[in-house]
Motif scaffolding. Structure first.
Motif, PDB file in Angstrom:
ATOM      1  N   TYR A   1     -15.359  -7.730  -0.574  1.00  0.00           N
ATOM      2  CA  TYR A   1     -15.026  -7.242  -1.914  1.00  0.00           C
ATOM      3  C   TYR A   1     -14.467  -8.382  -2.777  1.00  0.00           C
ATOM      4  N   CYS A   2     -13.543  -9.133  -2.202  1.00  0.00           N
ATOM      5  CA  CYS A   2     -12.909 -10.204  -2.976  1.00  0.00           C
ATOM      6  C   CYS A   2     -13.876 -11.350  -3.263  1.00  0.00           C
TER       7      CYS A   2
ATOM      8  N   ILE B   1      -9.610  -1.021  -1.933  1.00  0.00           N
ATOM      9  CA  ILE B   1     -10.726  -1.973  -2.094  1.00  0.00           C
ATOM     10  C   ILE B   1     -11.334  -2.341  -0.743  1.00  0.00           C
ATOM     11  N   ASP B   2     -10.564  -2.180   0.332  1.00  0.00           N
ATOM     12  CA  ASP B   2     -11.102  -2.465   1.669  1.00  0.00           C
ATOM     13  C   ASP B   2     -12.297  -1.559   1.988  1.00  0.00           C
ATOM     14  N   LEU B   3     -12.298  -0.360   1.403  1.00  0.00           N
ATOM     15  CA  LEU B   3     -13.404   0.572   1.643  1.00  0.00           C
ATOM     16  C   LEU B   3     -14.517   0.451   0.606  1.00  0.00           C
TER      17      LEU B   3
ATOM     18  N   GLY C   1     -15.721  -4.698   4.102  1.00  0.00           N
ATOM     19  CA  GLY C   1     -14.280  -4.728   3.914  1.00  0.00           C
ATOM     20  C   GLY C   1     -13.801  -5.637   2.798  1.00  0.00           C
ATOM     21  N   ILE C   2     -12.482  -5.862   2.788  1.00  0.00           N
ATOM     22  CA  ILE C   2     -11.799  -6.472   1.648  1.00  0.00           C
ATOM     23  C   ILE C   2     -12.255  -7.900   1.377  1.00  0.00           C
TER      24      ILE C   2
ATOM     25  N   GLY D   1      -3.248   2.857  -0.617  1.00  0.00           N
ATOM     26  CA  GLY D   1      -2.742   1.864  -1.552  1.00  0.00           C
ATOM     27  C   GLY D   1      -3.875   1.015  -2.105  1.00  0.00           C
ATOM     28  N   PRO D   2      -3.524   0.049  -2.977  1.00  0.00           N
ATOM     29  CA  PRO D   2      -4.555  -0.755  -3.632  1.00  0.00           C
ATOM     30  C   PRO D   2      -5.388  -1.596  -2.662  1.00  0.00           C
ATOM     31  N   PHE D   3      -4.763  -2.131  -1.612  1.00  0.00           N
ATOM     32  CA  PHE D   3      -5.548  -2.917  -0.648  1.00  0.00           C
ATOM     33  C   PHE D   3      -6.461  -2.013   0.176  1.00  0.00           C
ATOM     34  N   GLN D   4      -5.927  -0.906   0.664  1.00  0.00           N
ATOM     35  CA  GLN D   4      -6.752   0.016   1.447  1.00  0.00           C
ATOM     36  C   GLN D   4      -7.933   0.520   0.618  1.00  0.00           C
TER      37      GLN D   4
ATOM     38  N   LEU E   1     -14.789   0.962   9.670  1.00  0.00           N
ATOM     39  CA  LEU E   1     -14.822   1.149   8.210  1.00  0.00           C
ATOM     40  C   LEU E   1     -15.733   2.301   7.770  1.00  0.00           C
TER      41      LEU E   1
ATOM     42  N   ALA F   1     -16.394  -2.201  -0.125  1.00  0.00           N
ATOM     43  CA  ALA F   1     -17.492  -3.124   0.210  1.00  0.00           C
ATOM     44  C   ALA F   1     -17.852  -2.842   1.667  1.00  0.00           C
TER      45      ALA F   1
ATOM     46  N   ASP G   1       0.833  -1.208   0.000  1.00  0.00           N
ATOM     47  CA  ASP G   1       0.000   0.000   0.000  1.00  0.00           C
ATOM     48  C   ASP G   1       0.870   1.262   0.000  1.00  0.00           C
TER      49      ASP G   1
END
Lengths: 301, 301
Positions: free
Chosen positions: B236-237, B225-227, B232-233, B220-223, A278, B229, A205
């Motif tokens: 989303y996944c 997508i964590d927001l 959280g991630i 970053g990319p994880f943070q 969140l 859904a 990140d």
């Protein structure tokens, strides 16, 4: 003067109503849930900054789809992302809208060809996909179906520019459109780096948020590398193209995101932001994006 | 108190000297070209903001490598990116530096194992790779060779944090490190989209600079997508992982950047920024990055 109908009053539709109303356009909102439609104006006014009253005065709700569409030049549809819902909705929209009214879908994943095939007026149907929320992020992807008229693509782009958005026009339908394809490429490598034990999720990140993302905030990937060689992008590609091709070959091993990997990354993320936090984190993101809008608008010369 | 030697006084070395001196550390600069070394202090003072005099007072030049290393605790080497130059230089650095002095290379492409193998003191050698220019972009990649001592990695990280950089520590050497692997993934898709006629280079650039890059500036990319859904991630996944896996399989066709494609993208870029304007554009980029440093430092709560 363009008159707007916003169909679907969830998070995306609410943000769209603000985009249009703050630009001075009249907006009519319809949602099957009248309570949802009623909340849109309040959301838009609360997020409009100094012009809350003006924005409020330009948004009204309509009790039926047909009433919302009466007199609309441009319809922004933000219904749930389910194909059967979209199909049924576009049959109604196409029947109720005037012949020159643009029917634009906010869908992030469904091509317009999947839910407008066979409609009498499908030449005026297309995707106008925002990056959420559109009142804070200007980019929109305009994606025509094979039968969308070129002048409809052009008019949709003009509407978007007139309300301050930044439209890109895809030449044809493609899975993921442009934005999610770019995000997919970055996410694929991000997951790979953590799965292979190279570094932590936080470090990936930060590689973006303290590194690459600082340039990507105001320059795209081509503009970035164009400045990274004395004579521009061609020199950069001559020097580093072979290195990047080697990397691309290493990265050409598509991997599903395994539940175990996702759980491990989630565990790391939850160390900083708990699941309960969140919603507040999302509000923080939106405050940050709102501040960045002003930074983007400022001159840097 | 850490004492710093900066070896190599080009663009990267000059920026490094500023990073260390503005943090209050004493810096000795050496370059085989004495004129280059002499220009470093002027560059650092001019870019130090209000503390130009203070920065100037903490930078001096040394006429020889050995004199620069006398008393240095930490050496940041930014010599040209050629293996034979690095190999010869590290033999000299290892011979001249005290036994506990860290020898850190700014190399973006060469792993430390390639130029420190067999050196008596190679346990204190590693890569500390900046994103250029380091005085404006905080991320650094710390990449140990197989023989680098863990406490050297730790000390290098502490030095970087103490001067305000944001270090990530790769667990082992990997081609492209983290930053260029992430950039490679994004660039690969960027070139693919233009090559396949989906959109223009400018549209790909705006997909980032008016879209994805606004979030990547501070998450970053994880943070990110964590927001995206509600829960959280992981959610989303679960929802989108299959879609991204399909995209990843489409994107698993590594392509060299053909000269014709590069020439076409260059032609498009030159429509906005001529080759003659590139130096001024680089200065604009650095002014923009400097303004963004203040934005990153501001609270957004």
């Amino acid at each position: 003067m363009t008159s707007i109908a916003v169909i679907g009053a969830g998070v995306v539709g609410s943000s769209w109503a603000l985009v249009f109303a703050r630009a001075g356009l009249d907006v009519v909102v319809h949602d099957p849930d009248p309570a949802a439609a009623g909340r849109v104006a309040a959301f838009a006014a609360a997020n409009a900054g100094a012009d809350g009253d003006g924005v409020l005065s330009r948004i009204r709700t309509a009790p039926s789809l047909e009433e919302a569409l009466a007199g609309a030049d441009y319809v922004q549809e933000s219904a749930p992302e389910r194909l059967e819902i979209k199909k049924a909705l576009y049959r109604r929209l196409d029947a109720a809208a005037g012949p020159d009214t643009i029917l634009a879908s906010s869908t992030s994943g469904l091509p317009a060809s999947a839910f407008t095939e066979g409609l009498a007026g499908n030449r005026r149907c297309l995707v106008v996909h925002p990056i959420n929320p559109p009142h804070l992020v200007p980019l929109v992807e305009i994606v025509p179906a094979p039968w969308t008229a070129p002048e409809v693509v052009e008019r949709a782009g003009a509407v978007m520019r007139s309300v301050g958005q930044s439209p890109i026009e895809l030449r044809r339908e493609i899975a993921g459109f442009v934005v999610n394809r770019l995000q997919s490429a970055l996410l694929g490598e991000a997951f790979r780096l953590v799965e292979d034990g190279i570094c932590s999720a936080d470090e990936v990140d930060r590689a973006v948020s303290d590194g690459l993302g600082l340039r990507w905030f105001f320059m795209g990937p081509f503009q970035t590398i164009d400045l990274n060689a004395a004579n521009g992008i061609a020199e950069y590609c001559r020097n580093l193209g072979p290195m990047y091709f080697d990397l691309a070959r290493e990265q050409a091993d598509p991997r599903p995101w395994s539940p175990a990997l996702v759980a491990e990354i989630e565990r790391q993320l939850r160390g900083t932001v708990s699941e309960e936090a969140l919603p507040e984190r999302r509000a923080w993101r939106d405050r940050y994006l709102a501040a960045l809008k002003a930074v983007k608008a400022a001159p840097h010369d």
